[in-house]
Design a protein around this motif. Structure first.
Motif, PDB file in Angstrom:
ATOM      1  N   ALA A 231       5.073  -6.293   9.911  1.00  0.00           N
ATOM      2  CA  ALA A 231       4.717  -5.339   8.858  1.00  0.00           C
ATOM      3  C   ALA A 231       3.826  -5.982   7.811  1.00  0.00           C
ATOM      4  O   ALA A 231       3.635  -7.202   7.775  1.00  0.00           O
ATOM      5  N   SER A 232       3.289  -5.124   6.933  1.00  0.00           N
ATOM      6  CA  SER A 232       2.510  -5.553   5.771  1.00  0.00           C
ATOM      7  C   SER A 232       1.291  -6.385   6.151  1.00  0.00           C
ATOM      8  O   SER A 232       1.048  -7.461   5.598  1.00  0.00           O
TER       9      SER A 232
ATOM     10  N   ALA B 197      -2.403   3.845   0.642  1.00  0.00           N
ATOM     11  CA  ALA B 197      -1.443   2.748   0.713  1.00  0.00           C
ATOM     12  C   ALA B 197      -0.316   2.852  -0.307  1.00  0.00           C
ATOM     13  O   ALA B 197       0.746   2.256  -0.116  1.00  0.00           O
ATOM     14  N   PHE B 198      -0.514   3.558  -1.402  1.00  0.00           N
ATOM     15  CA  PHE B 198       0.500   3.583  -2.452  1.00  0.00           C
ATOM     16  C   PHE B 198       0.386   4.891  -3.225  1.00  0.00           C
ATOM     17  O   PHE B 198      -0.546   5.673  -3.017  1.00  0.00           O
ATOM     18  N   GLY B 199       1.346   5.133  -4.101  1.00  0.00           N
ATOM     19  CA  GLY B 199       1.343   6.342  -4.904  1.00  0.00           C
ATOM     20  C   GLY B 199       2.008   7.499  -4.184  1.00  0.00           C
ATOM     21  O   GLY B 199       2.568   7.351  -3.084  1.00  0.00           O
TER      22      GLY B 199
ATOM     23  N   ILE C  39       3.174  -0.877   9.696  1.00  0.00           N
ATOM     24  CA  ILE C  39       2.437  -2.041  10.182  1.00  0.00           C
ATOM     25  C   ILE C  39       1.483  -2.526   9.106  1.00  0.00           C
ATOM     26  O   ILE C  39       1.351  -3.718   8.854  1.00  0.00           O
ATOM     27  N   SER C  40       0.797  -1.582   8.495  1.00  0.00           N
ATOM     28  CA  SER C  40      -0.092  -1.893   7.375  1.00  0.00           C
ATOM     29  C   SER C  40       0.218  -0.939   6.232  1.00  0.00           C
ATOM     30  O   SER C  40       0.828   0.116   6.454  1.00  0.00           O
TER      31      SER C  40
ATOM     32  N   TRP D  49      -1.175 -10.927   7.353  1.00  0.00           N
ATOM     33  CA  TRP D  49      -0.225 -10.478   6.346  1.00  0.00           C
ATOM     34  C   TRP D  49      -0.883 -10.371   4.976  1.00  0.00           C
ATOM     35  O   TRP D  49      -1.724 -11.202   4.606  1.00  0.00           O
ATOM     36  N   VAL D  50      -0.499  -9.320   4.245  1.00  0.00           N
ATOM     37  CA  VAL D  50      -0.957  -9.153   2.864  1.00  0.00           C
ATOM     38  C   VAL D  50       0.251  -9.046   1.945  1.00  0.00           C
ATOM     39  O   VAL D  50       1.294  -8.494   2.323  1.00  0.00           O
TER      40      VAL D  50
END
Length: 366
Positions: free
Chosen positions: A119-120, A38-40, A78-79, A130-131
């Motif tokens: 999205a998200s 998800a990140f990095g 989307i996520s 949603w997050v």
């Protein structure tokens, strides 16, 4: 476009678009795996799961494998766990997948998209809502400040400059898709994601040149098509996925508008329409049943001449064969059925008398 030889089942006749010949009409629909980091530095990068997932369907005999919705920007996912194609690290990770798919005689395709107000979100098996930043999320953007679900944050309404920036992101994604080895690009205009949000008057409340009339609501989708077609090689096919109706009793995007847009997409260089439905509103009442979306594909094909692929609860080989034999579609796209059975194409060939290339390592089994 190629026709089915009389000696083969229609499902196993090759199909040619531009310079690309797809070995059969059993195609894999794009289905998100929600399995990237998800990140990095590895955000949106494919890994072992994605390789194994697509490799299995290629070995299983699927003719065209369209990779899951792959985001043109971090905000377009989307996520947070979606694949992306906005940087070169993502391209490098995708090359082994396309190389293996081609080695099995299948054609690698990719769906590029932007989720807009959808999205998200959390992964479906964790609720799909949603997050926020605490879960690697962000505030979505959309044509208008209208949330998808009640209780979701109000999305940021895109400016004209931001719309044009996203158009450029689609073009850059297509260029990266070529570098990664894909032979088909599909623009995601379905299921209530960003392009579909512009199309539907239920989600597009703009009063500028991107909202209101049919011509204005289709402006952004056609600009994306033109931008992608300008960088995608002339010898390679371009697909567009559409939700043929929002299932909102005429208040949203309609089947009549889909037929009208299909004619324009043909003029703008789209080679095939991937015909789905729904996804724009959580309040839609969808009459789900076997082959329930096929009539929409058949209508587009019959009224515009644009080639189409049908999708939606196509599960049985005889059912799929009948759709093609009746001229309702040029190919069938399987979604959940290929999640259940990566070797569906081989089973169908055995039932219908079709022919498939078999890996040498598996010859003893066939």
């Amino acid at each position: 476009m190629s026709a089915a030889p009389a000696s083969f089942a229609a499902l196993f006749a090759p199909y040619t678009l531009r310079s690309v010949t797809i070995p059969n009409r059993v195609w894999m629909a794009p289905m998100c795996q929600y399995s990237a980091e998800a990140f990095g530095p590895n955000a949106g990068v494919a890994h072992e799961w994605h390789f194994a997932h697509y490799a299995a369907r290629a070995v299983g005999g699927t003719g065209l494998i369209i990779q899951e919705a792959t985001a043109v920007s971090p905000e377009g996912r989307i996520s947070p766990y979606d694949l992306g194609i906005w940087n070169d690290a993502q391209v490098e990770a995708l090359r082994p997948i396309t190389a293996f798919v081609k080695a099995q005689g299948a054609v690698p395709g990719i769906q590029i998209g932007h989720a807009g107000r959808k999205a998200s979100t959390e992964r479906p098996w964790k609720g799909g809502r949603w997050v926020g930043p605490e879960a690697h999320g962000w505030l979505p953007s959309a044509p208008s400040a209208v949330p998808f679900h009640e209780g979701d944050p109000v999305p940021h309404e895109l400016t004209v400059d931001e719309i044009r920036e996203i158009t450029g992101q689609f073009a850059a994604a297509a260029e990266r898709a070529l570098a990664a080895g894909y032979e088909v690009v599909e623009i995601h205009g379905a299921h209530g994601y960003l392009i579909g949000q512009f199309l539907s008057p239920d989600s597009n409340k703009r009063t500028d040149e991107y909202g209101g009339s049919f011509e204005n609501r289709t402006r952004f989708p056609l600009e994306v098509v033109d931008a992608v077609r300008a960088v995608w090689p002339a010898e390679l096919p371009l697909f567009f996925r559409i939700s043929a109706t929002d299932w909102l009793d005429g208040e949203g995007w309609t089947a009549d508008e889909t037929v009208r847009l299909a004619g324009l997409l043909l003029e703008h260089g789209v080679d095939l329409l991937d015909v789905s439905t729904g996804g724009l509103s959580p309040h839609a009442k969808v009459p789900v049943g076997p082959g329930y979306q096929v009539p929409f594909a058949a209508r587009v094909k019959g009224e515009t001449g644009l080639p189409v692929a049908a999708v939606g609860l196509i599960t049985d080989p005889e059912q799929a064969e009948k759709i093609l034999a009746n001229g309702e579609a040029d190919a069938v796209l399987l979604g959940r059925e290929l999640l259940r059975d990566p070797y569906w194409a081989r089973r169908a060939a055995a039932e219908l008398g079709g022919e498939l290339r078999t890996p040498t390592q598996y010859h003893r089994a066939w």
